[in-house]
Every structure is written in C-alpha cells, then in structure tokens.
Design a protein around this motif. Structure first.
Motif, PDB file in Angstrom:
ATOM      1  N   GLY A   9      40.363  38.821  34.035  1.00  0.00           N
ATOM      2  CA  GLY A   9      40.538  38.279  35.388  1.00  0.00           C
ATOM      3  C   GLY A   9      41.935  38.523  35.907  1.00  0.00           C
ATOM      4  N   PRO A  12      45.295  35.292  40.603  1.00  0.00           N
ATOM      5  CA  PRO A  12      46.695  34.849  40.494  1.00  0.00           C
ATOM      6  C   PRO A  12      47.055  34.335  39.096  1.00  0.00           C
ATOM      7  CG  PRO A  12      45.389  33.373  41.902  1.00  0.00           C
ATOM      8  CD  PRO A  12      44.555  34.570  41.650  1.00  0.00           C
ATOM      9  N   VAL A  13      46.076  33.745  38.411  1.00  0.00           N
ATOM     10  CA  VAL A  13      46.382  33.182  37.086  1.00  0.00           C
ATOM     11  C   VAL A  13      46.487  34.299  36.037  1.00  0.00           C
ATOM     12  CG1 VAL A  13      45.575  31.584  35.300  1.00  0.00           C
ATOM     13  CG2 VAL A  13      45.336  30.998  37.719  1.00  0.00           C
ATOM     14  N   ASP A  32      39.705  43.378  35.220  1.00  0.00           N
ATOM     15  CA  ASP A  32      38.927  42.611  36.205  1.00  0.00           C
ATOM     16  C   ASP A  32      37.728  43.424  36.631  1.00  0.00           C
ATOM     17  OD1 ASP A  32      38.034  41.257  38.691  1.00  0.00           O
ATOM     18  OD2 ASP A  32      39.831  40.065  38.350  1.00  0.00           O
ATOM     19  N   LYS A  33      36.588  42.753  36.752  1.00  0.00           N
ATOM     20  CA  LYS A  33      35.371  43.483  37.116  1.00  0.00           C
ATOM     21  C   LYS A  33      35.337  43.868  38.588  1.00  0.00           C
ATOM     22  CE  LYS A  33      32.529  39.361  37.777  1.00  0.00           C
ATOM     23  NZ  LYS A  33      31.407  38.572  37.314  1.00  0.00           N
ATOM     24  N   ARG A  42      42.382  32.842  51.072  1.00  0.00           N
ATOM     25  CA  ARG A  42      42.042  31.804  50.070  1.00  0.00           C
ATOM     26  C   ARG A  42      43.166  30.768  49.860  1.00  0.00           C
ATOM     27  NH1 ARG A  42      41.125  35.858  45.777  1.00  0.00           N
ATOM     28  NH2 ARG A  42      42.281  37.094  47.285  1.00  0.00           N
ATOM     29  N   ALA A  43      43.770  30.680  48.677  1.00  0.00           N
ATOM     30  CA  ALA A  43      44.799  29.653  48.458  1.00  0.00           C
ATOM     31  C   ALA A  43      46.080  30.068  49.181  1.00  0.00           C
ATOM     32  CB  ALA A  43      45.074  29.485  46.977  1.00  0.00           C
ATOM     33  N   GLN A 102      46.754  34.190  49.695  1.00  0.00           N
ATOM     34  CA  GLN A 102      46.604  34.519  48.265  1.00  0.00           C
ATOM     35  C   GLN A 102      46.652  36.021  48.016  1.00  0.00           C
ATOM     36  OE1 GLN A 102      43.601  32.259  46.154  1.00  0.00           O
ATOM     37  NE2 GLN A 102      43.273  33.905  44.691  1.00  0.00           N
ATOM     38  N   LEU A 126      34.259  42.322  31.187  1.00  0.00           N
ATOM     39  CA  LEU A 126      33.980  41.760  29.859  1.00  0.00           C
ATOM     40  C   LEU A 126      32.490  41.440  29.797  1.00  0.00           C
ATOM     41  CD1 LEU A 126      35.058  40.390  27.138  1.00  0.00           C
ATOM     42  CD2 LEU A 126      34.913  38.258  28.438  1.00  0.00           C
ATOM     43  N   CYS A 158      40.904  34.155  32.199  1.00  0.00           N
ATOM     44  CA  CYS A 158      41.390  33.705  33.529  1.00  0.00           C
ATOM     45  C   CYS A 158      40.339  34.188  34.514  1.00  0.00           C
ATOM     46  CB  CYS A 158      42.750  34.323  33.854  1.00  0.00           C
ATOM     47  SG  CYS A 158      44.002  34.006  32.611  1.00  0.00           S
ATOM     48  N   ASP A 159      39.071  34.008  34.139  1.00  0.00           N
ATOM     49  CA  ASP A 159      37.989  34.665  34.866  1.00  0.00           C
ATOM     50  C   ASP A 159      37.268  33.732  35.833  1.00  0.00           C
ATOM     51  OD1 ASP A 159      37.230  33.425  32.518  1.00  0.00           O
ATOM     52  OD2 ASP A 159      35.762  34.904  31.920  1.00  0.00           O
ATOM     53  N   ASP A 284      41.072  28.495  37.161  1.00  0.00           N
ATOM     54  CA  ASP A 284      39.757  27.991  37.581  1.00  0.00           C
ATOM     55  C   ASP A 284      38.727  28.047  36.451  1.00  0.00           C
ATOM     56  OD1 ASP A 284      40.832  27.621  40.073  1.00  0.00           O
ATOM     57  OD2 ASP A 284      39.236  28.651  41.162  1.00  0.00           O
ATOM     58  N   GLY A 294      46.185  21.328  47.908  1.00  0.00           N
ATOM     59  CA  GLY A 294      46.493  22.735  47.621  1.00  0.00           C
ATOM     60  C   GLY A 294      47.046  22.984  46.224  1.00  0.00           C
ATOM     61  N   GLY A 296      45.153  23.856  43.308  1.00  0.00           N
ATOM     62  CA  GLY A 296      44.320  24.607  42.370  1.00  0.00           C
ATOM     63  C   GLY A 296      44.996  25.834  41.791  1.00  0.00           C
ATOM     64  N   MET A 297      45.375  26.737  42.656  1.00  0.00           N
ATOM     65  CA  MET A 297      45.988  27.978  42.187  1.00  0.00           C
ATOM     66  C   MET A 297      47.318  27.699  41.471  1.00  0.00           C
ATOM     67  SD  MET A 297      47.152  31.220  44.471  1.00  0.00           S
ATOM     68  CE  MET A 297      48.530  30.390  45.236  1.00  0.00           C
TER      69      MET A 297
HETATM   70  C1  LIG Z   1      37.907  29.781  50.313  1.00  0.00           C
HETATM   71  C2  LIG Z   1      38.883  29.332  49.279  1.00  0.00           C
HETATM   72  C3  LIG Z   1      39.984  28.588  49.663  1.00  0.00           C
HETATM   73  C4  LIG Z   1      40.875  28.133  48.729  1.00  0.00           C
HETATM   74  N1  LIG Z   1      41.971  27.413  49.129  1.00  0.00           N
HETATM   75  C5  LIG Z   1      42.865  27.003  48.198  1.00  0.00           C
HETATM   76  C6  LIG Z   1      44.076  26.332  48.566  1.00  0.00           C
HETATM   77  O1  LIG Z   1      44.334  26.097  49.748  1.00  0.00           O
HETATM   78  N2  LIG Z   1      44.948  25.974  47.583  1.00  0.00           N
HETATM   79  C7  LIG Z   1      44.703  26.246  46.250  1.00  0.00           C
HETATM   80  O2  LIG Z   1      45.541  25.938  45.395  1.00  0.00           O
HETATM   81  N3  LIG Z   1      43.572  26.866  45.881  1.00  0.00           N
HETATM   82  C8  LIG Z   1      42.657  27.257  46.823  1.00  0.00           C
HETATM   83  N4  LIG Z   1      41.555  27.939  46.449  1.00  0.00           N
HETATM   84  C9  LIG Z   1      41.323  28.148  45.041  1.00  0.00           C
HETATM   85  C10 LIG Z   1      42.081  29.336  44.545  1.00  0.00           C
HETATM   86  O3  LIG Z   1      41.691  30.478  45.259  1.00  0.00           O
HETATM   87  C11 LIG Z   1      41.784  29.451  43.069  1.00  0.00           C
HETATM   88  O4  LIG Z   1      42.250  28.256  42.452  1.00  0.00           O
HETATM   89  C12 LIG Z   1      42.473  30.622  42.446  1.00  0.00           C
HETATM   90  O5  LIG Z   1      42.027  31.841  42.968  1.00  0.00           O
HETATM   91  C13 LIG Z   1      42.166  30.612  40.959  1.00  0.00           C
HETATM   92  O6  LIG Z   1      42.731  31.708  40.390  1.00  0.00           O
HETATM   93  P1  LIG Z   1      42.170  32.280  39.032  1.00  0.00           P
HETATM   94  O7  LIG Z   1      43.044  33.456  38.750  1.00  0.00           O
HETATM   95  O8  LIG Z   1      42.032  31.198  38.037  1.00  0.00           O
HETATM   96  O9  LIG Z   1      40.678  32.734  39.338  1.00  0.00           O
HETATM   97  P2  LIG Z   1      40.124  33.777  40.401  1.00  0.00           P
HETATM   98  O10 LIG Z   1      41.065  33.982  41.512  1.00  0.00           O
HETATM   99  O11 LIG Z   1      38.746  33.320  40.710  1.00  0.00           O
HETATM  100  O12 LIG Z   1      40.066  35.136  39.576  1.00  0.00           O
HETATM  101  C14 LIG Z   1      39.126  35.339  38.545  1.00  0.00           C
HETATM  102  C15 LIG Z   1      38.919  36.822  38.384  1.00  0.00           C
HETATM  103  O13 LIG Z   1      38.154  37.051  37.203  1.00  0.00           O
HETATM  104  C16 LIG Z   1      37.312  38.160  37.425  1.00  0.00           C
HETATM  105  N5  LIG Z   1      36.204  38.114  36.457  1.00  0.00           N
HETATM  106  C17 LIG Z   1      35.245  37.173  36.356  1.00  0.00           C
HETATM  107  N6  LIG Z   1      34.410  37.453  35.336  1.00  0.00           N
HETATM  108  C18 LIG Z   1      34.837  38.621  34.788  1.00  0.00           C
HETATM  109  C19 LIG Z   1      34.370  39.434  33.706  1.00  0.00           C
HETATM  110  N7  LIG Z   1      33.306  39.092  32.976  1.00  0.00           N
HETATM  111  N8  LIG Z   1      35.044  40.570  33.422  1.00  0.00           N
HETATM  112  C20 LIG Z   1      36.139  40.929  34.153  1.00  0.00           C
HETATM  113  N9  LIG Z   1      36.611  40.198  35.183  1.00  0.00           N
HETATM  114  C21 LIG Z   1      35.982  39.052  35.497  1.00  0.00           C
HETATM  115  C22 LIG Z   1      36.858  37.996  38.867  1.00  0.00           C
HETATM  116  O14 LIG Z   1      36.471  39.223  39.421  1.00  0.00           O
HETATM  117  C23 LIG Z   1      38.121  37.439  39.532  1.00  0.00           C
HETATM  118  O15 LIG Z   1      38.905  38.424  40.171  1.00  0.00           O
HETATM  119  C24 LIG Z   1      40.659  28.422  47.365  1.00  0.00           C
HETATM  120  C25 LIG Z   1      39.568  29.191  46.988  1.00  0.00           C
HETATM  121  C26 LIG Z   1      38.692  29.662  47.927  1.00  0.00           C
HETATM  122  C27 LIG Z   1      37.518  30.511  47.512  1.00  0.00           C
END
Ligand SMILES: Cc1cc2nc3c(=O)[nH]c(=O)nc-3n(C[C@H](O)[C@H](O)[C@H](O)COP(=O)(O)OP(=O)(O)OC[C@H]3O[C@@H](n4cnc5c(N)ncnc54)[C@H](O)[C@@H]3O)c2cc1C
Length: 495
Positions: A9, A12-13, A32-33, A42-43, A102, A126, A158-159, A284, A294, A296-297
């Motif tokens: 993944g 951002p994480v 990342d897929k 988004r965030a 984001q 994965l 971090c998926d 996430d 705000g 989560g990210m």
């Molecule tokens: C509409 C919206 C508004 C938001 N607003 C806010 C906000 O205002 N403030 C805030 O803090 N947060 C907000 N968030 C949440 C924030 O976007 C998430 O908390 C943040 O993106 C989490 O990051 P992450 O890296 O954990 O996961 P993600 O950004 O979801 O990234 C996960 C990645 O893993 C990849 N993946 C999944 N499975 C696989 C696999 N099997 N193989 C390879 N790759 C894979 C996916 O393609 C994806 O790119 C919002 C989210 C959305 C959708």
C-alpha cells in the motif's frame, strides 16, 4: 534470514513507512495494486505533530510551501459562536492545521522517497503470504499479470480499510458502521465571514456543515445527509449542496465550480493487535473512524513513525527482540482507540437529531468549551501534540525536573529535530563529560552527536521518534546507563 521489508500500500501511511525505513537504510520495497495515483483531495488536514515528524525527512518544508495554514476552528449555530479553538498557542514549531489535498501530500512524500532511491511499484498486488520463523513468503502479481513468490524479513500492511493483510491474518476489525450518509465536496466559494486561516463548523437542527479553507476562494465542504438507506447515495448536485449551505450556514455563501464530490458512511473499527509475528498493520488497515477532527491519515502516518525506528533497529542488528517490536501495538493501539472515541463523540454531538437535545448541547458546549483549560486541551488533542506513551514498556525512569518518560519533547524551531539522522538511535541531551561516560557503555545505541542539556542539571535520553525514553539528574548518569543496559538486555542489543 533477510532483513528486507515489504510494504503493502503506497497511500500516505505506506509512503511514510517506506520513507522512514529507507532513511534508516533498511532495504525496503513499496508496492500498490493501483495502476496510477488518485488525484482526489480525500484527507486534507496535516496536524502539528505530523509536520514535526515529517520534518525529520525534510518533507515539512515542501508541504508548508503548498498548504494553507489554519489556526482557528470555530463552531457556530447560525451567527452564534459556540466555541472557538485557537491552535496558535500550542507548543510546536507548527501551531496550525496545514490544509493540503491528500494527492499533493502523497506527491511530496513520493518525491522524497525517490530522493532516497526507492519508488512506489504501482500495479503490483499482494495475493497471499505465509509466515515462517525467519521470514515471510509472499505471492505477488505484477502489472503484466505475472505471479511470483518472494521472500522478505518483514511485511507491513498499509493496505487500507479493506486490508488483505489483515484478512489473511484472520484478525477481527471490530466496531460498527454508523447509520448516516455523509457527503463532501471541493468547491470555489465566496461570501465566507471568516478569513482563510479559520475553519468553521455550523451545528444546525437539520445537521452539520463544515467549511475547510484550502486556498483563496477554494473550500472543502462536508455535511451529513441524514439516516442511511443502505446503498451509498449519489453525490448531491451543486444545487443540492447550495441548498444545504443556505440552510445550515451563515447565509451569503455561493458555491461554484465543483472540483470533486463524493458520499461516504462512517466506520468506527479497530483491529485488536497491530502485530502478528513478522507482520504489522498500520493506518486504515488497523483503525478507521469518523473524519471529524481530521485525525485518520495523521494517526496512520504517526503509526509509521512509531514502528519504523524499532523495525530499523532490528533489521540493522542494533537490537533484536520482542519487547521493542511488541511496543508498537502497545503504544499505538491506545492512540487509535482514543481517536475513534473522540471523533465518535464529536460526530454524535454534531448530528444530534432531537431539538431539545440540540439546545442542551449548544448551551453546555458554549459553557464548557469556552473555558480556557478545555480550549487548551482541545487544541493539544486535535494537533496531536498531546499524543504520548505513558504506559510504554520502553519507558525508563523519570526525573523530577523533566517531562515524564513517554512524553513528546517539543522540537525547537531552527534546530535539527530528534531522530533526523540516518540511523535509528537514541539521542542524548547532557553535559559533554556526562554524555561521554554514558556513550562509552553503549556506543551502538546512541547518536554520537550529543545535544546540550535541555534543562540545567538534567540528562534526557530521547527516542528516534522524539519521545522521552528516560531522564535523570546530571549526577545520576548511572540511571541512564542502567536503562540502556536493561534496554539492551530486553531488546537483545547485538554489539
Ligand atoms: C472521501 C474521503 C475523505 C477523507 N477525509 C479525511 C480527512 O479529512 N482527514 C483524515 O485524516 N482522513 C480522511 N480520510 C481518510 C484518509 O484518506 C485515510 O485515513 C488515509 O488515506 C489512510 O491512508 P492509508 O495509507 O492507511 O490507506 P490508503 O490511503 O487507503 O492506501 C491503501 C493502499 O493500499 C493499496 N492496496 C490495498 N490492497 C492491496 C493489495 N492486496 N496489494 C497491493 N496494494 C494494495 C490500495 O490500492 C491503496 O492505495 C478520507 C478518506 C476519504 C475516502
């Protein structure tokens, strides 16, 4: 055994995790897929603590150049101000919320990662993995559909919220889905009664509406739509958005040119542990909650900063062992749980449906949130500078003249932040002769560059993520040595 790390993944994480490990010179791959990056916002909030931590890799300066600084959060009902939280007084070099879409945050992180010689490998998925005593075997599918089996020392999921890593570990994502629909949109907007440096939340009897200023004339607008009917509704038209704004906002606001609109439902879920053997979860994949506040990210990116130095110590054979890696979940799980609770409480307060309850809420909130200590606590909580690890198994002894072990040490503007080096080592703040005696005992655990004692007559031992490990009065330097000996024994220092 291999000491390489595979991160699933490149959100951002995952990007933060890869950056932290790469700068600590750990061999890392980030897959990342998705075949191309999303260009949606988004965030949109980066909080003070995240900016402090990203400063260690030099990314904060770039983000400050593209973001809008918000230092006040207002809550209103019509024209009546219920509460106003001022971030400008928080003890941080970045006393504000930085508004950055984001997709732009990800671009900055990706650029810094490439500077360290690592690229996100997009289109690589994965499919499955198996753990062994000395590594993890993964099945990957590359963009051309070719499947391979590869071996890594460690795997970090971090998926995201639908994490395959979490599913494959069989871990429950306990919690609930709230029964209301929400919408958000990025618009051009005129007529705001507030300057660009202030965000505004309006509590109305129909629901809540939030205006987040992104840039001159550009706003993120968030509103609840009412009880969910099950299927995700289509995003409201601009006319419908305008109607919600007219009803719930202060009047006189005009939306034009929608850049992005979507609808969503709120999940409040958390996995019971962030570690299972050689596999970790972050962001996430480990916790999801209401976007209120705000957090989560930011919480996910801070998960990455917490785990990376510990895993880097292990991968670089500076220390091995369970207590160090176990402390990741022990420290970060309570932080995630607290965010879920606070964001849930804010959401509940903002979406009360009964008129009488709304009146009581407004009255109580005005009275309580008007108190200076409450405002200070809210500012510290939202900016995440209050996050600490008071119950960490890594905490050593305290000193009467210093913060408690597990507490964040505020970076000093203009000074190199703690943990900015390319090795995952403790930092020492002490008088030179005291420092020499401590370093002599454990040279492989401490950064050779010693900082002056932060407080006269004190010694501080600081973790690479800027939290206090142990403290002592200058004459008691043996207490720090004793801590390092205990740490070395428990963590299996290898030199
Ligand atoms: C509409 C919206 C508004 C938001 N607003 C806010 C906000 O205002 N403030 C805030 O803090 N947060 C907000 N968030 C949440 C924030 O976007 C998430 O908390 C943040 O993106 C989490 O990051 P992450 O890296 O954990 O996961 P993600 O950004 O979801 O990234 C996960 C990645 O893993 C990849 N993946 C999944 N499975 C696989 C696999 N099997 N193989 C390879 N790759 C894979 C996916 O393609 C994806 O790119 C919002 C989210 C959305 C959708």
């Amino acid at each position: 055994m291999t000491d390489s790390v595979l991160i699933i993944g490149a959100g951002p994480v995952g990007l933060t995790m890869a950056l932290e490990l790469a700068r600590f010179q750990v061999p890392v791959r980030l897959i990342d897929k998705m075949t191309e990056r999303s260009d949606t916002s988004r965030a949109v909030v980066l909080w003070s603590r995240t900016l402090e931590l990203l400063d260690r890799i030099g990314a904060t300066c770039d983000l400050l150049g593209i973001g809008n600084r918000v230092s006040v959060a207002n809550i209103l009902s019509g024209h009546r101000l219920i509460s106003c939280v001022d971030f400008s007084g928080v003890d941080s070099p970045y006393p504000f919320a930085l508004m950055v879409p984001q997709c732009d945050t990800e671009s900055v992180l990706e650029r810094h990662l490439q500077r360290l010689g690592v690229r996100s490998e997009l289109g690589v998925e994965l499919l499955a993995f198996d753990q062994h005593d000395d590594g993890v075997t993964v099945q990957l599918r590359s963009p051309d559909g070719h499947e391979t089996s590869e071996r890594f020392g460690w795997l970090i999921g971090c998926d995201g919220a639908h994490s395959l890593t979490r599913h494959r570990l069989g871990l429950k994502f306990g919690g609930k889905t709230l029964d209301s629909d929400w919408t958000l949109g990025d618009f051009h907007m005129t007529g705001s009664p507030f300057p660009l440096s202030e965000l505004a939340t309006y509590w109305h009897e129909d629901g809540v509406i939030i205006f987040l200023p992104m840039a001159p004339g550009r706003y993120r607008v968030v509103a609840n739509l009412g009880p969910s009917t099950g299927d995700a509704p289509a995003p409201p038209s601009i006319e419908h958005f305008q109607q919600i704004v007219d009803t719930r906002g202060p009047g006189g606001l005009v939306l034009t040119n929608p850049l992005w609109t979507t609808t969503f439902r709120i999940n409040e879920r958390q996995v019971e542990t962030y570690r299972a053997g050689r596999v970790f979860l972050a962001g996430d994949a480990a916790h999801v909650h209401s976007p209120a506040g705000g957090q989560g990210m930011n919480t996910g990116m801070q998960d990455a900063c917490n785990l990376a130095w510990k895993l880097a110590m292990v991968c670089r054979h500076i220390a091995t062992a369970p207590v160090l890696l176990d402390s990741y979940s022990l420290e970060r799980h309570p932080v995630g749980a607290a965010v879920i609770e606070t964001a849930g409480r804010l959401t509940k307060a903002a979406t009360l449906r009964h008129r009488a309850a709304q009146h009581i809420r407004n009255f109580v909130a005005h009275a309580v949130m008007g108190l200076a200590p409450v405002q200070r606590a809210m500012a510290q909580s939202m900016t995440e500078i209050a996050v600490g690890y008071p119950h960490s198994p890594l905490n050593g002894q305290a000193s009467p003249v210093s913060p408690k072990p597990g507490a964040r040490l505020c970076p000093i503007a203009g000074e190199i932040p703690f943990g900015a080096g390319n090795a995952p080592l403790f930092n020492l703040c002490a008088a030179p002769d005291t420092a020499a005696k401590i370093i002599a005992g454990h040279p492989s655990l401490i950064e050779p560059t010693v900082r002056p004692a932060a407080m006269t007559g004190s010694i501080l031992l600081v973790r690479p993520d800027g939290y206090l490990a142990a403290a002592a009065a200058d004459g008691d330097w043996r207490q720090i040595t004793a801590y390092l000996e205990r740490f070395a024994a428990a963590a299996g220092e290898t030199h």
